[in-house]
Design an enzyme around this catalytic site. Sequence first.
Site, PDB file in Angstrom:
ATOM      1  CB  ILE A 102      -6.797-104.174 -55.598  1.00 20.61           C
ATOM      2  CG1 ILE A 102      -7.477-102.802 -55.490  1.00 20.61           C
ATOM      3  CG2 ILE A 102      -5.340-104.101 -55.186  1.00 20.61           C
ATOM      4  CD1 ILE A 102      -7.542-102.258 -54.051  1.00 20.61           C
ATOM      5  CB  CYS A 103      -5.456-101.125 -58.754  1.00 19.07           C
ATOM      6  SG  CYS A 103      -4.843 -99.666 -59.617  1.00 19.07           S
ATOM      7  N   GLY A 104      -4.728-102.270 -61.168  1.00 16.06           N
ATOM      8  CA  GLY A 104      -4.154-102.775 -62.411  1.00 16.06           C
ATOM      9  C   GLY A 104      -3.960-104.268 -62.448  1.00 16.06           C
ATOM     10  CB  THR A 106      -8.575-106.194 -62.140  1.00 14.24           C
ATOM     11  OG1 THR A 106      -8.448-104.840 -62.617  1.00 14.24           O
ATOM     12  CG2 THR A 106      -8.836-106.168 -60.634  1.00 14.24           C
ATOM     13  CB  ALA A 159     -11.210-104.159 -55.032  1.00  5.23           C
TER      14      ALA A 159
END
Length: 203
Positions: A102-104, A106, A159
């Site tokens: 999720i977030c960074g 990715t 996400a």
Amino acid sequence: MTGTSVHLAVYDTFADWEPGFATAQLTQHGRTVRTVGLTTSPVTTTGGVRVQPDLSLDALDPAGSELLILTGAALWDTGDTLAPFARTARAFLEAGVPVAAICGATAGLAREGLLDDRRHTSAVSFYLAATGYAGGAHYVEADAVTDTGGASRGALVTAGPTEPVAFAREIFGLLGVFEPKKLDAWYRLFHDSDAGAYEELNG
């Protein structure tokens, strides 16, 4: 799936609010959540919480895990400090064990080439495009996405940073934590504040 332990990666600046919905329910449904750091030295989250990792990254074996969770952190975008976690994600996926990012995180997976041929999402498409990755055609505008990976590699959940509830929903669906109707009720309760979903979830 080869174990009932779920591994949560922890590192300085990790976004401690992002995995909470997932880890709380996983623990309540028979999984053991173990934290893994670059070393076993304590780390400090974005919220200022000090976490003592249960094990170091070099001791983590995909064969003993059901899932690796990677959260956002400022360090994903400020150098290569967290690149070992992306390489570990590759080892998990190649071993057929799922990864959820999720977030960074990715962006870390994008830099590792793990999103080049998989459906995925993130904060916004241009955030990942800035990594120079080759997977832009597979970007999906959605709260959270699960790419099942096929028979020979693990599934991948992604996400954006504002979607910890959708992130948890995809993890629960992947691991079979709730049957579909209760999963939908859980999501409506925590994402939409649908009070009527409480009885459906606990009935």
